[in-house]
Motif scaffolding. Structure first.
Motif, PDB file in Angstrom:
ATOM      1  N   ASN A  80      -8.787  -0.032  -7.101  1.00  9.91           N
ATOM      2  CA  ASN A  80      -9.062  -0.588  -5.776  1.00  9.91           C
ATOM      3  C   ASN A  80      -9.282   0.538  -4.781  1.00  9.91           C
ATOM      4  O   ASN A  80      -8.557   1.536  -4.809  1.00  9.91           O
ATOM      5  CB  ASN A  80      -7.882  -1.419  -5.258  1.00  9.91           C
ATOM      6  CG  ASN A  80      -7.806  -2.789  -5.879  1.00  9.91           C
ATOM      7  OD1 ASN A  80      -6.866  -3.087  -6.611  1.00  9.91           O
ATOM      8  ND2 ASN A  80      -8.768  -3.632  -5.591  1.00  9.91           N
ATOM      9  N   ASP A  81     -10.250   0.377  -3.892  1.00 13.14           N
ATOM     10  CA  ASP A  81     -10.297   1.235  -2.711  1.00 13.14           C
ATOM     11  C   ASP A  81      -9.136   0.867  -1.805  1.00 13.14           C
ATOM     12  O   ASP A  81      -8.701  -0.273  -1.764  1.00 13.14           O
ATOM     13  CB  ASP A  81     -11.617   1.049  -1.957  1.00 13.14           C
ATOM     14  CG  ASP A  81     -12.813   1.607  -2.722  1.00 13.14           C
ATOM     15  OD1 ASP A  81     -12.588   2.396  -3.653  1.00 13.14           O
ATOM     16  OD2 ASP A  81     -13.953   1.233  -2.384  1.00 13.14           O
ATOM     17  N   CYS A  82      -8.621   1.851  -1.068  1.00 17.40           N
ATOM     18  CA  CYS A  82      -7.556   1.557  -0.127  1.00 17.40           C
ATOM     19  C   CYS A  82      -8.128   0.687   1.005  1.00 17.40           C
ATOM     20  O   CYS A  82      -9.115   1.071   1.640  1.00 17.40           O
ATOM     21  CB  CYS A  82      -6.971   2.854   0.449  1.00 17.40           C
ATOM     22  SG  CYS A  82      -5.382   2.603   1.263  1.00 17.40           S
ATOM     23  N   LEU A  98       0.817  -1.220   0.000  1.00 21.50           N
ATOM     24  CA  LEU A  98       0.000   0.000   0.000  1.00 21.50           C
ATOM     25  C   LEU A  98       0.845   1.262   0.000  1.00 21.50           C
ATOM     26  O   LEU A  98       1.848   1.364   0.708  1.00 21.50           O
ATOM     27  CB  LEU A  98      -0.922   0.011   1.222  1.00 21.50           C
ATOM     28  CG  LEU A  98      -1.866  -1.185   1.386  1.00 21.50           C
ATOM     29  CD1 LEU A  98      -2.686  -1.027   2.661  1.00 21.50           C
ATOM     30  CD2 LEU A  98      -2.767  -1.333   0.177  1.00 21.50           C
ATOM     31  N   CYS A 110      -1.334   4.377  -0.688  1.00 19.77           N
ATOM     32  CA  CYS A 110      -2.589   4.884  -1.243  1.00 19.77           C
ATOM     33  C   CYS A 110      -2.637   6.405  -1.406  1.00 19.77           C
ATOM     34  O   CYS A 110      -3.435   6.919  -2.190  1.00 19.77           O
ATOM     35  CB  CYS A 110      -3.761   4.447  -0.370  1.00 19.77           C
ATOM     36  SG  CYS A 110      -3.935   2.662  -0.201  1.00 19.77           S
ATOM     37  N   ASN A 111      -1.826   7.139  -0.670  1.00 18.95           N
ATOM     38  CA  ASN A 111      -1.891   8.601  -0.718  1.00 18.95           C
ATOM     39  C   ASN A 111      -0.891   9.213  -1.689  1.00 18.95           C
ATOM     40  O   ASN A 111      -0.799  10.439  -1.807  1.00 18.95           O
ATOM     41  CB  ASN A 111      -1.654   9.180   0.678  1.00 18.95           C
ATOM     42  CG  ASN A 111      -2.749   8.787   1.648  1.00 18.95           C
ATOM     43  OD1 ASN A 111      -3.925   8.761   1.293  1.00 18.95           O
ATOM     44  ND2 ASN A 111      -2.363   8.447   2.876  1.00 18.95           N
ATOM     45  N   LYS A 140       3.053  -0.810  -5.666  1.00 17.62           N
ATOM     46  CA  LYS A 140       2.162  -0.591  -4.539  1.00 17.62           C
ATOM     47  C   LYS A 140       0.885   0.063  -5.053  1.00 17.62           C
ATOM     48  O   LYS A 140       0.867   0.683  -6.121  1.00 17.62           O
ATOM     49  CB  LYS A 140       2.829   0.307  -3.497  1.00 17.62           C
ATOM     50  CG  LYS A 140       4.031  -0.327  -2.813  1.00 17.62           C
ATOM     51  CD  LYS A 140       4.637   0.606  -1.771  1.00 17.62           C
ATOM     52  CE  LYS A 140       5.828  -0.040  -1.083  1.00 17.62           C
ATOM     53  NZ  LYS A 140       6.450   0.870  -0.078  1.00 17.62           N
ATOM     54  N   LEU A 141      -0.194  -0.096  -4.292  1.00 20.84           N
ATOM     55  CA  LEU A 141      -1.446   0.569  -4.625  1.00 20.84           C
ATOM     56  C   LEU A 141      -1.254   2.071  -4.457  1.00 20.84           C
ATOM     57  O   LEU A 141      -0.947   2.549  -3.365  1.00 20.84           O
ATOM     58  CB  LEU A 141      -2.568   0.071  -3.713  1.00 20.84           C
ATOM     59  CG  LEU A 141      -3.932   0.748  -3.832  1.00 20.84           C
ATOM     60  CD1 LEU A 141      -4.502   0.625  -5.241  1.00 20.84           C
ATOM     61  CD2 LEU A 141      -4.906   0.179  -2.813  1.00 20.84           C
ATOM     62  N   LYS A 142      -1.418   2.839  -5.552  1.00 18.79           N
ATOM     63  CA  LYS A 142      -1.187   4.282  -5.561  1.00 18.79           C
ATOM     64  C   LYS A 142      -2.508   5.028  -5.709  1.00 18.79           C
ATOM     65  O   LYS A 142      -3.520   4.471  -6.134  1.00 18.79           O
ATOM     66  CB  LYS A 142      -0.271   4.669  -6.721  1.00 18.79           C
ATOM     67  CG  LYS A 142       1.056   3.935  -6.779  1.00 18.79           C
ATOM     68  CD  LYS A 142       2.009   4.387  -5.707  1.00 18.79           C
ATOM     69  CE  LYS A 142       3.377   3.716  -5.876  1.00 18.79           C
ATOM     70  NZ  LYS A 142       4.353   4.158  -4.863  1.00 18.79           N
ATOM     71  N   LYS A 143      -2.455   6.307  -5.391  1.00 18.67           N
ATOM     72  CA  LYS A 143      -3.616   7.172  -5.634  1.00 18.67           C
ATOM     73  C   LYS A 143      -3.798   7.378  -7.134  1.00 18.67           C
ATOM     74  O   LYS A 143      -4.880   7.177  -7.683  1.00 18.67           O
ATOM     75  CB  LYS A 143      -3.435   8.515  -4.919  1.00 18.67           C
ATOM     76  CG  LYS A 143      -4.615   9.477  -5.077  1.00 18.67           C
ATOM     77  CD  LYS A 143      -4.364  10.749  -4.296  1.00 18.67           C
ATOM     78  CE  LYS A 143      -5.497  11.742  -4.448  1.00 18.67           C
ATOM     79  NZ  LYS A 143      -6.763  11.217  -3.877  1.00 18.67           N
ATOM     80  N   THR A 146      -6.265   3.977  -6.713  1.00 20.01           N
ATOM     81  CA  THR A 146      -7.538   4.314  -6.079  1.00 20.01           C
ATOM     82  C   THR A 146      -8.326   5.310  -6.909  1.00 20.01           C
ATOM     83  O   THR A 146      -9.549   5.331  -6.846  1.00 20.01           O
ATOM     84  CB  THR A 146      -7.300   4.901  -4.680  1.00 20.01           C
ATOM     85  OG1 THR A 146      -6.550   6.112  -4.787  1.00 20.01           O
ATOM     86  CG2 THR A 146      -6.551   3.914  -3.791  1.00 20.01           C
ATOM     87  N   ARG A 175      -2.251  -0.811  -9.793  1.00 24.33           N
ATOM     88  CA  ARG A 175      -3.469  -0.635  -9.002  1.00 24.33           C
ATOM     89  C   ARG A 175      -3.526   0.804  -8.524  1.00 24.33           C
ATOM     90  O   ARG A 175      -2.543   1.328  -7.995  1.00 24.33           O
ATOM     91  CB  ARG A 175      -3.495  -1.593  -7.808  1.00 24.33           C
ATOM     92  CG  ARG A 175      -3.631  -3.064  -8.219  1.00 24.33           C
ATOM     93  CD  ARG A 175      -3.636  -3.989  -7.021  1.00 24.33           C
ATOM     94  NE  ARG A 175      -3.699  -5.381  -7.419  1.00 24.33           N
ATOM     95  CZ  ARG A 175      -4.767  -6.164  -7.324  1.00 24.33           C
ATOM     96  NH1 ARG A 175      -5.885  -5.682  -6.819  1.00 24.33           N
ATOM     97  NH2 ARG A 175      -4.731  -7.425  -7.707  1.00 24.33           N
TER      98      ARG A 175
END
Length: 395
Positions: free
Chosen positions: A389-391, A320, A322-323, A340-343, A367, A365
């Motif tokens: 994806n939602d965080c 993650l 996410c921000n 990583k899951l990014k904004k 958000t 991925r």
């Protein structure tokens, strides 16, 4: 207003909405359990901790789960095979007759005991639950992730093996109950009219079930656990039946749940109102249901002994960030992306083309948005995926 994907410029793009390769680069292993440790690795007693790392606890009879379940879990019925490196959950008919309530006891506070009444229990069986006893605690609840088991199943009348996530026991003190069935097998599931579009008949060894139970109301007694996403996948005729090795997987995220059988998507659900949102326990068990017993004649239909054999259990969690928004400006940025899951992710190279090479797996991925404004190519043979994806923050 959120923007998901915006593409411009000339490029070759393959976009898949559901990645079917696990683990893709965005996942990291949280629990990779190949059952290759010594037998002392397993925790058999709920009140006896040592200084060793324990990932699992094996159950003994501690409550009546349901009037329709005819078994009592016992420590001895979860056996680690140090030669085959498997975990074997055994079920066996008690030839002495109905199990008496005076035989088994439940530890309540670590020192005192109380007897439990077992009505219509005729079988012993095994179950394991993840406990994560690294820091000498019994806490093992897991958050969003991808969960997979490879196993062979018993499929006789009364066999009820399962791999599932659950919030807690159905205790009236709980304010909610949540459950994801990664799979269940039972003799009766193909008898449910209208549920399976092509039912092969009661006792099929090629049909199992997936789904969700969710107590949305949060009531504190007499739980109303509604069923969602219930479906009945069939083993393809090109594959061996459930008695042979297969994998069952589930991706649980805030905005979706995906179920997989041998790596292929077999069920999906997208209603966040009915997707579990609290941490849950992970459990594998071999239960015995009412199809093992002939109530009319009060005698067993199945009176044998067999096992659910587990080769591995694996849990992956998303990496993650996410921000953070990420900008890819050159081939080096793309090659060294941290997955990583990014904004937001933007590909903005202008000096030269960025390329995903053949046979590479690239999964982005986000958000909010994925944007391409410069030359970008995905070569034939590459696996390129963009997912929203939602965080996964969790209670």
């Amino acid at each position: 207003m959120k923007k998901f994907i915006y593409f411009c410029g000339m490029m070759l793009l393959s976009l898949n909405m559901i990645a079917q390769i696990y683990p893709d680069p965005n996942w990291e292993g949280f629990l990779i359990e190949n059952f290759d440790e010594a037998a002392s690795y397993w925790k058999w007693d709920t009140n006896n901790f040592s200084n060793k790392k324990h990932n699992w606890k094996a159950f003994h009879g501690n409550r009546i789960e349901s009037d329709s379940l005819l078994h009592i879990y016992q420590f001895a019925n979860a056996q680690y095979d140090s030669i085959e490196h498997t975990m074997n959950l055994f079920a066996v008919y008690d030839s002495m007759g109905k199990i008496q309530d005076t035989v088994f006891y439940l530890p309540t506070n670590g020192s005192s005991y109380e007897s439990i009444y077992y009505d219509n229990k005729h079988y012993f069986s095994g179950a394991i639950e993840y406990v994560n006893n690294i820091w000498q605690t019994q806490t093992g609840k897991l958050s969003y992730g991808y969960f997979e088991i490879r196993c062979k199943l018993p499929t006789h009348s009364g066999a009820f093996p399962a791999f599932w996530l659950h919030s807690s026991s159905k205790d009236p003190a709980d304010s909610y109950y949540e459950e994801i069935d990664i799979f269940e097998y039972s003799w009766w599931i193909t008898s449910l009219s209208g549920e399976n579009p092509d039912p092969p008949g009661i006792g099929s060894t090629r049909c199992f079930t997936t789904g969700i139970y969710h107590n949305l109301t949060g009531q504190t007694a007499n739980h109303t656990n509604e069923s969602f996403a219930r479906n009945y996948p069939m083993v393809p005729l090109t594959s061996n039946d459930l008695n042979d090795w297969h994998t069952f997987g589930c991706e649980w995220m805030p905005d979706h749940v995906y179920w997989f059988f041998d790596g292929q998507l077999v069920n999906s659900f997208y209603d966040p109102m009915h997707i579990p949102r609290h941490k849950m326990f992970l459990k594998a068990n071999y239960a015995i249901d009412s199809y093992a017993w002939n109530k009319a004649n009060d005698e067993p239909i199945w009176s044998g002994s067999d096992e659910m054999v587990i080769d591995y259990i694996k849990v992956y969690q998303l990496k993650l960030d996410c921000n953070k928004s990420e900008t890819i400006t050159c081939q080096s940025d793309l090659d060294n992306f941290d997955y990583k899951l990014k904004k937001n992710i933007s590909i903005t190279s202008s000096a030269s083309e960025t390329t995903v090479s053949s046979n590479d797996t690239v999964v982005y991925r986000v958000t909010d948005s994925f944007e391409v404004t410069g030359p970008f190519q995905v070569n034939s043979g590459a696996n390129f995926t963009v997912l929203k994806n939602d965080c996964p923050n969790i209670d």
